[in-house]
Design an enzyme around this catalytic site. Sequence first.
Site, PDB file in Angstrom:
ATOM      1  N   GLU A  12       0.623  -0.996  -0.018  1.00 22.24           N
ATOM      2  CA  GLU A  12       0.187   0.018  -0.157  1.00 22.24           C
ATOM      3  C   GLU A  12       0.945   1.219   0.095  1.00 22.24           C
ATOM      4  OE1 GLU A  12      -3.405  -0.190   1.450  1.00 22.24           O
ATOM      5  OE2 GLU A  12      -3.780   2.187   1.356  1.00 22.24           O
ATOM      6  N   ASP A  13       1.800   1.252   0.947  1.00 21.12           N
ATOM      7  CA  ASP A  13       2.638   2.620   1.139  1.00 21.12           C
ATOM      8  C   ASP A  13       4.027   2.625   0.523  1.00 21.12           C
ATOM      9  OD1 ASP A  13       0.300   3.113   2.540  1.00 21.12           O
ATOM     10  OD2 ASP A  13       1.268   2.749   4.411  1.00 21.12           O
ATOM     11  N   ASP A  43      -4.396  -4.453  13.284  1.00 20.53           N
ATOM     12  CA  ASP A  43      -3.894  -3.196  12.763  1.00 20.53           C
ATOM     13  C   ASP A  43      -4.552  -1.941  13.286  1.00 20.53           C
ATOM     14  OD1 ASP A  43      -2.781  -1.232  11.012  1.00 20.53           O
ATOM     15  OD2 ASP A  43      -4.234  -1.838   9.685  1.00 20.53           O
TER      16      ASP A  43
HETATM   17 MN    MN Z   1      -1.424  -0.399   9.199  1.00 25.46          MN
END
Ligand code: MN
Length: 738
Positions: A89-90, A151
């Site tokens: 994702e990042d 998370d």
């Molecule tokens: Mn996370």
Amino acid sequence: MEIDLEKENKEILRRYRKLLRDAKPIMQEGDPQIIKKAFYTALEAHKDMRRKSGEPYIYHPIAVAQIAVEEIGLGTTSLVSALLHDVVEDTSLELRDIKRDFGPKVAKIIDGLTKISGVFDSRSSLQAENFRKMILTLSDDVRVILIKLADRLHNMRTLDSMPRDKQLKIASETIFLYAPLAHRLGLYAIKTELEDLYLKYTNTERYSSIAQKIKQTQAARDKFIRDFIVPIHDSLTKAGLKFTIKGRPKSIFSINKKMDKQGIGFEEIYDLFAIRIILDSESDQEKSDCWKAYSIVTDFYKPSPDRLRDWISTPKANGYESLHTTVMSSSGQWVEVQIRTQRMDDIAEKGYAAHWKYKESPNNANGKVSTKVSGLEQWIQKVRDMIERNDYSALEFVADFRQNLFNEEVFAFTPKGKLVTLPNGSTALDFAFEIHTEIGVHCLGAKVNHKLVPLSHKLNNGDQVEILTSAKQKPSEDWLKFVVSSKARARIKDYLKDDRKKIAAEGKSIVERKLKQIKKDFNAESLQKMLSYFNAKNAIELYIDVAKEIVEAKDIKKAFEAPVHVSSKRITEEVIAVNPDTAIKQIQDGGGLVIGDNLKSVDYSYAKCCNPIPGDDVFGFVSVSEGVKIHRTSCPNAVELMSHYGYRVIKVRWANQTDLPFQAAIHLKGADRVGIINDVTRVISNELKVNIRSILINTNDGVFEGKITLDVQDARQFDRLCMKMKTIPDIISVSRII
Ligand code: MN
């Protein structure tokens, strides 16, 4: 600020080593190498990133992995996935890199996590659609949801560094979906912590006051437990049982809920904690040991006959097993006693994963396998059935799904003695649909325990149900009002939808005939004319209205005679569609809305559902037609607004000075004595110079209850007033009405 990189690197390694140590029991051959590789991959990928708090980003994936292992009891695949959960994702790493380095299983979990994360920040779509996506992943691998929960838990634990509007949004999503999800998956400890954190960020004052009181009463509680144990300790030991006993306080969230619901103070809650006896039993002795302990406890303390719960013979759907009873202590106080084995306690605290451990682990002591197929697996199957129906609107889906999350079960039987499990509150009609769609569709009524009852009859545990059908019977809209199970709801909606299609087809042919008659072509233009004239949302709606003769066929020609006519409804809809976004942008760019400033461009008003007054903790919600509505963060609608339409929530604060008075209402309870009302009004108008708008008083058996509406300046003045009123003799309680 200077960052000591060397010190930071040491700290990163320290946290990683702790993770490795705690994961040792679950590791198999080859695992340490994979975990090491995952750690260094994540470390490298996130190396230039920091969290909002300023800490190195890698602290987060390490913490999530730590939760997955320590608090959920997951294995190596999950640990590795948790370490890598944010990289696709990042960072620049791609899914195929993960697949190449860590294999397809980890890649699939990361893929699931990537799909469901981030979407919450999107302003364009409804949160509901995102929840749906998330639940969809349940059918792939439940570990995706478990890691997502880990998370979320870490994000909630570190919410302090987030701006206020983000805090509210994240907290609301958590209470709306994640906490119920944790509950349904049997992750009791995580559910409780999520709920407590929600309260901490939405009602900080209440949270700390309860937390403090729990601490203050700790010593008294410990003494109570010591006294309680004294008589039973020897008997349990003599019976050959190995055990530990502890006192579990209720969560802050549930104490708060109880205080609100019953309108009582902390001191008035009598069941602040339960006593838990955890037995160390051989697996074939579990049930008899628990009952042995029950027998001993009730030899010394009298049980309340209607408070015995046996979730050992029939575990809850989320896998919970325990024996609960409420007994009278020697100090004359009812106290709940929970009896369970170590294995049951593990499952109760850690839920699904612990369940797995006992069911599947190849290293399971003496290869014993729990034979109970959990209700949870049945539930996951039901969820799968539900989500595979893709014509469902996302909002409907979430509504149904949440209902399923909260529900406990009711057990009923067919005439032949087959057990049917339904969500609590289910009716005879739910039962019919659970047996077969055809039986549901034609269900006329039922016989429950040989007595004739209507479709809407609510079932109780142990009911025997015989369904009566008729070929002529068919579903109606009303049915949706009393079915509870998602299966019945879905089937009825399907049927009604098909039915609508048939009716619409009928209406369409009437329209076509009529147009031919008045010599008009049936095309987009003529349709548009009819829609405008009859103010119908779309063609289907129009056809149905025609078929049902709400619109008469003979009036159709009027649509073509009338001057060009644009329905007013249409115009407002278009304006609405544009408004909120531009409004939000303007306000956010200006650093949030300040109430009381002369911000003329922004139109705001106070929400009627919670009546905020200056000083209250508030947020702004951009409504479609009435500008910005100011709500209290403790408003009953806040959770729904923020979790469904988070992108419309804006930061709001009070300007120091406001001139206009605000309306607030007080609920009062007291002993009815001569002159008490006079005392109350005297305090309000004389001493505090507050204007009374209305008073409503009811008396009943020597108790009076009243509602007083007042004009106040701000929350501080209001609180002062409440405190003052509490000092009036014979007043029992004073609280603010939302
Ligand atoms: Mn996370």
